[in-house]
Design an enzyme around this catalytic site. Structure first.
Site, PDB file in Angstrom:
ATOM      1  N   HIS A   6      -4.348   4.815  -1.005  1.00  0.00           N
ATOM      2  CA  HIS A   6      -2.956   5.655  -1.273  1.00  0.00           C
ATOM      3  C   HIS A   6      -3.011   6.882  -0.409  1.00  0.00           C
ATOM      4  O   HIS A   6      -3.938   7.650   0.036  1.00  0.00           O
ATOM      5  CB  HIS A   6      -3.290   6.201  -2.663  1.00  0.00           C
ATOM      6  CG  HIS A   6      -2.083   7.124  -2.921  1.00  0.00           C
ATOM      7  ND1 HIS A   6      -0.784   6.823  -2.960  1.00  0.00           N
ATOM      8  CD2 HIS A   6      -2.052   8.613  -3.526  1.00  0.00           C
ATOM      9  CE1 HIS A   6       0.163   8.006  -3.269  1.00  0.00           C
ATOM     10  NE2 HIS A   6      -0.549   8.911  -3.678  1.00  0.00           N
TER      11      HIS A   6
ATOM     12  N   HIS B 266       0.158   9.790   1.344  1.00  0.00           N
ATOM     13  CA  HIS B 266       1.514  10.552   1.412  1.00  0.00           C
ATOM     14  C   HIS B 266       2.183  10.676   2.860  1.00  0.00           C
ATOM     15  O   HIS B 266       2.675  11.613   3.233  1.00  0.00           O
ATOM     16  CB  HIS B 266       1.564  12.027   0.607  1.00  0.00           C
ATOM     17  CG  HIS B 266       1.222  12.143  -0.682  1.00  0.00           C
ATOM     18  ND1 HIS B 266       2.256  12.859  -1.652  1.00  0.00           N
ATOM     19  CD2 HIS B 266       0.502  11.304  -1.339  1.00  0.00           C
ATOM     20  CE1 HIS B 266       1.735  12.490  -2.802  1.00  0.00           C
ATOM     21  NE2 HIS B 266       0.720  11.786  -2.818  1.00  0.00           N
TER      22      HIS B 266
ATOM     23  N   ASP C 235       4.551  -9.358  11.117  1.00  0.00           N
ATOM     24  CA  ASP C 235       2.837  -9.541  11.420  1.00  0.00           C
ATOM     25  C   ASP C 235       2.052  -9.504  10.417  1.00  0.00           C
ATOM     26  O   ASP C 235       0.878  -9.759  10.243  1.00  0.00           O
ATOM     27  CB  ASP C 235       2.522  -8.883  12.568  1.00  0.00           C
ATOM     28  CG  ASP C 235       2.668  -9.479  13.916  1.00  0.00           C
ATOM     29  OD1 ASP C 235       3.296 -10.592  14.198  1.00  0.00           O
ATOM     30  OD2 ASP C 235       3.008  -8.691  15.085  1.00  0.00           O
TER      31      ASP C 235
ATOM     32  N   HIS D  18       7.344   8.839  -5.001  1.00  0.00           N
ATOM     33  CA  HIS D  18       6.063   9.306  -4.827  1.00  0.00           C
ATOM     34  C   HIS D  18       5.535   8.840  -3.607  1.00  0.00           C
ATOM     35  O   HIS D  18       5.469   9.695  -2.307  1.00  0.00           O
ATOM     36  CB  HIS D  18       5.068   8.583  -5.944  1.00  0.00           C
ATOM     37  CG  HIS D  18       3.728   9.009  -5.836  1.00  0.00           C
ATOM     38  ND1 HIS D  18       2.869   8.925  -7.026  1.00  0.00           N
ATOM     39  CD2 HIS D  18       2.989   9.621  -4.980  1.00  0.00           C
ATOM     40  CE1 HIS D  18       1.617   9.437  -6.878  1.00  0.00           C
ATOM     41  NE2 HIS D  18       1.603   9.888  -5.715  1.00  0.00           N
TER      42      HIS D  18
ATOM     43  N   TYR E 164      -3.956 -15.950  16.417  1.00  0.00           N
ATOM     44  CA  TYR E 164      -4.166 -14.498  17.133  1.00  0.00           C
ATOM     45  C   TYR E 164      -5.588 -13.979  16.774  1.00  0.00           C
ATOM     46  O   TYR E 164      -6.185 -14.272  15.776  1.00  0.00           O
ATOM     47  CB  TYR E 164      -2.936 -13.481  16.291  1.00  0.00           C
ATOM     48  CG  TYR E 164      -2.957 -11.933  16.772  1.00  0.00           C
ATOM     49  CD1 TYR E 164      -2.214 -11.612  17.951  1.00  0.00           C
ATOM     50  CD2 TYR E 164      -4.056 -11.101  16.487  1.00  0.00           C
ATOM     51  CE1 TYR E 164      -2.169 -10.282  18.377  1.00  0.00           C
ATOM     52  CE2 TYR E 164      -3.993  -9.848  16.926  1.00  0.00           C
ATOM     53  CZ  TYR E 164      -3.199  -9.243  17.941  1.00  0.00           C
ATOM     54  OH  TYR E 164      -3.053  -8.185  18.290  1.00  0.00           O
TER      55      TYR E 164
END
Lengths: 243, 243, 243, 243
Positions: A94, A96, A119, A170, A229
């Site tokens: 998480h 910001h 991708d 958020h 890839y």
């Protein structure tokens, strides 16, 4: 206990400032040991330059502390819900990060505008509905996890194909098979949010998106049995696709 | 084999993160030995801080590996097509630099808004059409090269005067006489994309462009027989243009 | 005198360039000793890389120099007014950080668009009215402080809950219990200004704002008796909020 | 000859990459010795990390090389015209800094949106008209200088009060009493261009500008006999403006 996982989670946390994904302490990474049913997470509000592997907190899937002297991240209940409901994920991030937050604050999904997005994310990065007054008043962080899970159920999304989400008002949560891969996805999400913003401004506030077959091509070029890839896939496409 | 070219291609690849043109491994540079008909390219998905000159892969103009233990860049067939169809180029760069990608995703050419652009690109940086479902399904990377070549043919563009292109929904390819010059052009393209974006926003979403005679002046101030910028041109304009 | 406070104010000033909040010398931090009724402030126009703790200037609450060989910041009268009128604050920061200045120049408050904002600012960051010709002609810097105080009185704002303001046509002032916390708030203000700008552009120039109950939740998660973010709060929410 | 001035001009040039005002070699600084009627300028197209003080080229006011083994900047004739027509300036800077170029490409002056601008530029930073085909065909760089001079004459601008200009479709030139001050002004111009752009976007593409009396206050707070910013002015305003 879980010394190897603590080291791994510590290193993944330390990637966040290096990748310019956090200001101050505004980010956290966790990683899970599925066999033991325990996960390891960054302590709450500790500066990255003071963080040590031994500061990592071990919690169970109810979010209760099992080992550690520091309070775990205040977002721990969100991580716990996600680990319980998304059994295939091994790490959660998480942040910001500013471009992703800008979309979250506008209540807009990040459209799949191009191959950079395709991708890693097989389709738009969804945004959750706003949490209600009741969802916020009681067990806010747990409900943040539940609204993510509900969003994925409602839109029938695969957490492997779309390894991230925006919580409205958020910010972003991303995940992956490991804490390290969850951090990778957090960076990709920020980069594609920035590109999508500018694409949308150039296009007159529309949300252009790639054709489905290009989305398929780029996503499956890097994921699944036919991926070609990188170095881990035995068949180089240059051997197959003779010009 | 081709040790000098490998070193040159390695160094050009290492310029990409320094010039802030790549995130993670999303970029590649190649360079060609025209006499041998072989080119050297970055391996696929290898971190820049682990890259060594000896990791560079040697491939032929059909994109087949001639030497090297790693898979070459998944974009190798695109490079191969460009080397075959654009005989005057010596190096190629592909990145996902964010401003150039934003124009590619919007399906818009980068207009020649000023002298910074005109110093390197003699006219707008074109954008290809979208690839069709069929072009993507089979030999996608080869067809990426073909759609670039077709765009230059259709608009009768000179690859020397316009050393780059945007592949729609994808991102930029640039080239030059050497890998190093191709990297230079990749950076210029990113810088002029950023400037063009802000110019267009200031101008109310129009695409202002310089007059043709200013384009001529700046391009030929740096290129061709009458160039007088830099140290390699014997005639300094300060000797000619007495005020 | 006040050696400890000088060191603290010096270190807070040195955070400004590290946090990319200042260009050249365009910023200043002060800190107050409430018992002595004196505050310490950066000298005017001195480069950050030449600044020493002993350069800090001690002034009284009328803004008169008590100790120090250098001129104090030209914004000293603004700081003095704020310390006199806002008795609970311990440190003040003024910068010309670019996103905050952009809102100040547009004469717009920074809307509370999301939880990043709500974690620090309990509501929009207000913008003062323009100073009148008379307010500018005589005691300009003092009047800059007075217009801030008037704005907080008029809107009945709590300086603890909203630890910053934009002076119209000028830029941000922030404050906090200590100089260090005032710098923290200066950085948050810049980050949320950047995010709000992009949110507003995505939303078609509207000013979206979070629901009041989300504002409450995030602000009080970090502030006051029931705060549970970080390590200084004895009750970890993970013990309370069993999932 | 002019060893001290060469060192000064060298150091001013080296500030450009540090202040993030140049990409590659796209910038130059010069400084003049008014008594000798000679100026010193960066050589053309030399990388900043290879530049040495002894590489600086000495030219006369006709732009002819007096000393130096390298070609001087291709913009030398522009510098020569400015030194001849603006007798009070001691240093000149030209860059392609991206925000300033964006305004130049849009053909827009940078409005005086706030005090950051007013502290250095007493009014908008003007933009020249486009050069005509004839002005470009013959003595282009000299005519670039002439169009700047004509713009200042037409608008009756004082080069001391407005130490910079945008050449349309091209980019910024700034100047100052010394090369170092000209570099300072180049950075300020870039910063205020960035702030003005975002202010204008927030304000719905208008060009807000500060009231004349605020412009007066901030400009004269830093310039002229009554200046009181910094350490070089004997009267601190905190002694005069008792609150």
């Amino acid at each position: 206990m879980l010394e190897k996982l603590k080291q791994e989670v510590y290193e993944a946390n330390m990637q966040l400032p290096k990748l310019k994904l956090v200001t101050f302490t505004w980010g956290n990474v966790s990683g899970i040991d599925r066999e033991k049913g325990l996960f390891v997470i960054k302590p709450s509000g500790v500066d990255y330059d003071k963080l040590k592997p031994s500061d990592m907190v071990v919690v169970d899937l109810d979010g209760k502390i099992v080992e550690g002297e520091l309070n775990p991240s205040s977002d721990t209940p969100t991580h716990a819900i996600l680990y319980r409901q998304f059994p295939e994920i091994g790490g959660i991030v998480h942040t910001h990060s500013p471009w992703a937050v800008s979309f979250a604050q506008a209540g807009m999904a990040i459209p799949a505008c191009g191959t950079t997005h395709a991708d890693t994310f097989y389709g738009p990065v969804p945004v959750t509905p706003q949490l209600s007054k009741e969802q916020i008043a009681d067990d806010y962080e747990g409900n943040t996890g539940r609204v993510i899970v509900d969003t994925f159920k409602k839109h029938e999304l695969d957490t492997d194909a779309v390894p991230g989400v925006l919580v409205q008002d958020h910010g972003p949560f991303t995940w992956g098979a490991t804490p390290d891969k969850a951090v990778y996805n957090a960076k990709v999400l920020e980069v594609v949010a920035e590109m999508a913003y500018h694409t949308m401004q150039l296009s007159g506030h529309l949300s252009p998106s790639v054709p489905q077959y290009l989305l398929d091509k780029h996503y499956y070029r890097k994921h699944g049995n036919n991926a070609y890839y990188g170095q881990s896939n035995p068949k180089s496409m240059t051997h197959e696709h003779v010009l």
